[in-house]
Design a protein around this motif. Sequence first.
Motif: not given
Length: 132
Positions: A1-13, A15-18
């Motif tokens: 699970m990743i919160s804040g998925s539209t922020g820069s950190v969340g978005h990168a997380l 993609q990295t997790a995928r």
Amino acid sequence: MISGSTGSVGHALVQTARAAGASVIALVSSDEKASQAREAGPHFVINWQHGNVVEDVMALTEGKEADEAFDPVGGHLFSLLLASLRRMGQLISIGFTGGKEVSVNLLDIIGREKIVKGYALHSDTPEQDLNS
């Protein structure tokens, strides 16, 4: 699970997790942000403003709950992420745009042996960078 998925950190997380092969659940706060989050490629998107996050995660994981959660938001979401983790699941707190104060159920942490870690990128030393 990743919160804040539209922020820069969340978005990168996301993609990295995928890229690492994880099944990703993105948490967002609006339907508009749900559309934006889907661009990063999570398997599932939960708008935490609608419904029950814990129940939604249970349904998406077929009752297994989440293995890990990454939280760049903090505040109210921290508790929802923690409650959605499986036994011995791990929550990594990396930000607090939603608030620095959280409420946790210690029985849930102790009884289910959950792990809570904090991570600050700016605290890394050159030695840690070399050992990564």
